[in-house]
Write an enzyme that holds these catalytic residues in place. Structure first.
Site, PDB file in Angstrom:
ATOM      1  N   CYS A 117       0.817  -1.205  -0.103  1.00  0.00           N
ATOM      2  CA  CYS A 117       0.046   0.076   0.024  1.00  0.00           C
ATOM      3  C   CYS A 117       0.731   1.369  -0.008  1.00  0.00           C
ATOM      4  O   CYS A 117       0.429   2.657  -0.124  1.00  0.00           O
ATOM      5  CB  CYS A 117      -0.890  -0.047   1.017  1.00  0.00           C
ATOM      6  SG  CYS A 117      -1.925  -1.580   1.205  1.00  0.00           S
ATOM      7  N   HIS A 256      -3.129   6.596   2.227  1.00  0.00           N
ATOM      8  CA  HIS A 256      -3.770   5.510   1.733  1.00  0.00           C
ATOM      9  C   HIS A 256      -4.978   5.128   2.580  1.00  0.00           C
ATOM     10  O   HIS A 256      -5.098   5.475   3.749  1.00  0.00           O
ATOM     11  CB  HIS A 256      -2.724   4.438   2.213  1.00  0.00           C
ATOM     12  CG  HIS A 256      -3.050   3.024   1.942  1.00  0.00           C
ATOM     13  ND1 HIS A 256      -3.782   2.709   0.790  1.00  0.00           N
ATOM     14  CD2 HIS A 256      -3.296   1.764   2.848  1.00  0.00           C
ATOM     15  CE1 HIS A 256      -4.079   1.544   0.979  1.00  0.00           C
ATOM     16  NE2 HIS A 256      -3.947   1.091   2.307  1.00  0.00           N
ATOM     17  N   ASN A 286     -10.319  -0.534   0.214  1.00  0.00           N
ATOM     18  CA  ASN A 286      -8.583  -0.461   0.002  1.00  0.00           C
ATOM     19  C   ASN A 286      -8.165  -1.023  -1.070  1.00  0.00           C
ATOM     20  O   ASN A 286      -8.151  -2.137  -1.211  1.00  0.00           O
ATOM     21  CB  ASN A 286      -8.264  -1.225   1.364  1.00  0.00           C
ATOM     22  CG  ASN A 286      -6.491  -1.093   1.469  1.00  0.00           C
ATOM     23  OD1 ASN A 286      -6.019  -0.738   0.716  1.00  0.00           O
ATOM     24  ND2 ASN A 286      -6.231  -1.523   2.952  1.00  0.00           N
TER      25      ASN A 286
HETATM   26  N1  ACO Z   1     -18.207  -8.574   9.686  1.00  0.00           N
HETATM   27  C1  ACO Z   1     -18.772  -8.801  10.767  1.00  0.00           C
HETATM   28  N2  ACO Z   1     -17.962  -9.299  11.716  1.00  0.00           N
HETATM   29  C2  ACO Z   1     -16.687  -9.189  11.715  1.00  0.00           C
HETATM   30  C3  ACO Z   1     -15.925  -9.224  10.483  1.00  0.00           C
HETATM   31  C4  ACO Z   1     -16.765  -8.870   9.294  1.00  0.00           C
HETATM   32  N3  ACO Z   1     -16.546  -8.526   8.142  1.00  0.00           N
HETATM   33  N4  ACO Z   1     -14.800  -9.157  10.329  1.00  0.00           N
HETATM   34  C5  ACO Z   1     -14.442  -9.490  11.740  1.00  0.00           C
HETATM   35  N5  ACO Z   1     -15.536  -9.586  12.467  1.00  0.00           N
HETATM   36  C6  ACO Z   1     -15.649  -9.758  13.836  1.00  0.00           C
HETATM   37  C7  ACO Z   1     -14.792 -10.864  14.377  1.00  0.00           C
HETATM   38  O1  ACO Z   1     -14.806 -11.938  14.184  1.00  0.00           O
HETATM   39  C8  ACO Z   1     -14.674 -10.441  15.794  1.00  0.00           C
HETATM   40  O2  ACO Z   1     -15.881 -11.161  16.340  1.00  0.00           O
HETATM   41  P1  ACO Z   1     -15.808 -11.894  17.714  1.00  0.00           P
HETATM   42  O3  ACO Z   1     -15.394 -10.770  18.791  1.00  0.00           O
HETATM   43  O4  ACO Z   1     -17.142 -12.694  18.183  1.00  0.00           O
HETATM   44  O5  ACO Z   1     -14.274 -12.765  17.813  1.00  0.00           O
HETATM   45  C9  ACO Z   1     -15.285  -8.965  15.878  1.00  0.00           C
HETATM   46  O6  ACO Z   1     -15.783  -8.774  14.636  1.00  0.00           O
HETATM   47  C10 ACO Z   1     -13.878  -7.981  16.016  1.00  0.00           C
HETATM   48  O7  ACO Z   1     -12.989  -8.491  15.204  1.00  0.00           O
HETATM   49  P2  ACO Z   1     -11.592  -8.011  15.152  1.00  0.00           P
HETATM   50  O8  ACO Z   1     -10.594  -8.539  14.055  1.00  0.00           O
HETATM   51  O9  ACO Z   1     -10.683  -7.901  16.733  1.00  0.00           O
HETATM   52  O10 ACO Z   1     -11.968  -6.251  15.087  1.00  0.00           O
HETATM   53  P3  ACO Z   1     -11.149  -5.011  15.123  1.00  0.00           P
HETATM   54  O11 ACO Z   1     -11.604  -4.087  15.853  1.00  0.00           O
HETATM   55  O12 ACO Z   1      -9.529  -5.133  14.933  1.00  0.00           O
HETATM   56  O13 ACO Z   1     -11.534  -4.454  13.208  1.00  0.00           O
HETATM   57  C11 ACO Z   1     -10.636  -4.366  11.093  1.00  0.00           C
HETATM   58  C12 ACO Z   1     -11.054  -4.971  12.167  1.00  0.00           C
HETATM   59  C13 ACO Z   1     -11.587  -3.223  10.803  1.00  0.00           C
HETATM   60  C14 ACO Z   1      -9.899  -5.150  10.132  1.00  0.00           C
HETATM   61  C15 ACO Z   1      -9.576  -3.239  11.892  1.00  0.00           C
HETATM   62  O14 ACO Z   1      -8.428  -4.095  12.606  1.00  0.00           O
HETATM   63  C16 ACO Z   1      -8.819  -2.436  10.923  1.00  0.00           C
HETATM   64  O15 ACO Z   1      -9.293  -1.759  10.501  1.00  0.00           O
HETATM   65  N6  ACO Z   1      -7.210  -2.810  10.809  1.00  0.00           N
HETATM   66  C17 ACO Z   1      -6.277  -2.030  10.114  1.00  0.00           C
HETATM   67  C18 ACO Z   1      -6.500  -2.756   8.694  1.00  0.00           C
HETATM   68  C19 ACO Z   1      -5.927  -1.963   7.666  1.00  0.00           C
HETATM   69  O16 ACO Z   1      -6.229  -0.821   7.505  1.00  0.00           O
HETATM   70  N7  ACO Z   1      -5.254  -2.638   6.895  1.00  0.00           N
HETATM   71  C20 ACO Z   1      -4.915  -2.321   5.538  1.00  0.00           C
HETATM   72  C21 ACO Z   1      -3.630  -1.290   5.967  1.00  0.00           C
HETATM   73  S1  ACO Z   1      -2.281  -1.919   5.119  1.00  0.00           S
HETATM   74  C22 ACO Z   1      -3.000  -2.358   3.519  1.00  0.00           C
HETATM   75  O17 ACO Z   1      -3.661  -1.515   2.899  1.00  0.00           O
HETATM   76  C23 ACO Z   1      -2.420  -3.325   2.685  1.00  0.00           C
END
Ligand code: ACO
Length: 373
Positions: A117, A256, A286
């Site tokens: 990214c 990004h 993304n």
């Molecule tokens: N729909 C519904 N529920 C979901 C989904 C979904 N799509 N995805 C995860 N969950 C659930 C999980 O199973 C978990 O459930 P549980 O509590 O019953 O176990 C709950 O939601 C929380 O999951 P987490 O993974 O802990 O959620 P988090 O608060 O970390 O949010 C997210 C997830 C949005 C992906 C966040 O971590 C994030 O934005 N991280 C940065 C990711 C990013 O920006 N990546 C790209 C940057 S680098 C690049 O671009 C290549």
């Protein structure tokens, strides 16, 4: 060593996304997810997904063609094509060479750059360095990705986040001050396993490894979230200082496009109004290396950027890598071309296409005759 009085300006820009839009509701039909969860946790509303026959190179060629038109450049005058991508058409040949051929940029060198990214920021920084150093005059930089092709479509924690598309800019040498004023790039390979697509020579591609999802995108969301917010803050501050400016001098940050919550945290850490951080991720999700040029093109179309503005492009992603560029925007709104200029460009593109066809026919015929001999 930069040559004194030589600057690298962005003189053209273009974007292309697949026409197929997939909404959060569409995804909730095939996965245990919901529009509410995706919107609230990421800000994404829909993403574009490449159709059959659409690839990283084909999207990049469309975006590149627009950027060249905008800059009113003959593809044959390009010195270099850089394609920032982590989803190339093939491991070999490189995607930039496919783009160079597709555009008829017959005199340009071409290479791919993979820093996920952060790729577009890395590529703009390299291109600006080559121009300022006096090596090249005109470089096409493209960020293009087919993220949908490396997703595990049963992993709701990653597949809802990404989309496909391409964005391009032309950089040109000039003695007029402005353009890319400063760049800051970084890497922390110890975090490589936080965000990875295992496809490559280390992991054998077998039916089993594919079925187990080992060749698809894997991400430690929370770690990446923490990294992204820290780096957006630090890299933006560093590049602003390198250019001899203050945060208050920055008119627009084009980051990004990963997650609205990352952008909100960054706005707080930088003590700037959220409106000065541009976001269009609700439209495209993304798109990795394509996200900053896609955002730049949308910001320009919305009239958010004027000549003289100071912009920061800031990227972060797999590697882990990050980068920021400070750009003094030197060109106003889109230039308008006369009918005869448009006709000339149309002719030029057709001639380049025919030349390419003849070239490839010639290669095939000489290969066939050598085979017979
Ligand atoms: N729909 C519904 N529920 C979901 C989904 C979904 N799509 N995805 C995860 N969950 C659930 C999980 O199973 C978990 O459930 P549980 O509590 O019953 O176990 C709950 O939601 C929380 O999951 P987490 O993974 O802990 O959620 P988090 O608060 O970390 O949010 C997210 C997830 C949005 C992906 C966040 O971590 C994030 O934005 N991280 C940065 C990711 C990013 O920006 N990546 C790209 C940057 S680098 C690049 O671009 C290549």
């Amino acid at each position: 060593m930069p040559q004194i009085g030589r600057y690298a300006h962005i003189t053209g820009w273009g974007a292309h996304v697949p026409s197929r839009a997939v909404t959060n509701d569409d995804l909730s039909q095939i996965l245990p997810t919901s529009d509410a969860w995706i919107r609230q946790m990421t800000g994404i509303v829909e993403r574009r997904i490449a159709e059959e026959g659409e690839y990283t190179s084909t999207m990049a060629i469309q975006a590149g063609r627009q950027a060249l038109k905008m800059a009113n450049l003959d593809p044959l005058t390009l010195d270099l094509v850089i394609c920032a991508t982590s989803t190339p058409d093939y491991l070999m040949p490189n995607t930039a060479s496919l783009i160079q051929d597709g555009l008829g940029a017959g005199k340009a060198a071409a290479f791919d750059l993979n820093t996920a990214c952060s790729g577009f920021v890395y590529a703009v920084s390299v291109a600006a360095g080559l121009i300022k150093g006096g090596l090249y005059e005109r470089i096409l930089v493209i960020g293009a990705e087919s993220m949908s092709r490396v997703m595990n479509w049963s992993d709701r924690s990653t597949c809802v986040l990404f989309g496909d598309g391409a964005g391009a800019v032309v950089l040109e040498a000039s003695d007029r001050p402005g353009g890319v004023l400063a760049s800051k790039l970084g890497s922390d390979g110890s975090g490589g396993d936080q965000l990875m697509v295992g496809l490559g020579t280390r992991l054998p591609i077998t039916e089993d490894s594919v079925a187990r999802g080992e060749t698809a995108m894997k991400m430690n969301g929370q770690q990446v979230f923490r990294f992204a917010t820290r780096i957006m803050n630090e890299a933006t501050r560093e590049v602003t200082a390198m250019a001899g400016l203050q945060l208050g001098d920055i008119d627009l940050i084009i980051p990004h496009q990963a997650n609205t919550r990352i952008l909100e945290v960054a706005a707080k850490q930088l003590s700037i109004p959220p409106g000065r951080i541009y976001a269009n991720l609700h439209r495209y999700g993304n798109t990795s290396a394509a996200s900053i040029p896609l955002a730049l093109v949308d910001a320009l179309a919305e009239g958010r950027i004027r000549a003289g503005d100071h912009l920061v492009f800031v990227g972060f992603g797999g590697g882990l890598t990050w980068g920021a560029c400070l750009v003094e925007w030197s060109y106003g709104p889109r230039r308008h071309w006369s009918v005869s200029q448009r006709a000339w460009r149309w002719m030029r593109d057709r001639v380049a296409g025919v030349k390419r066809g003849l070239h490839s026919l010639d290669r095939r015929l000489s290969g066939a005759s050598r085979g017979k001999g």
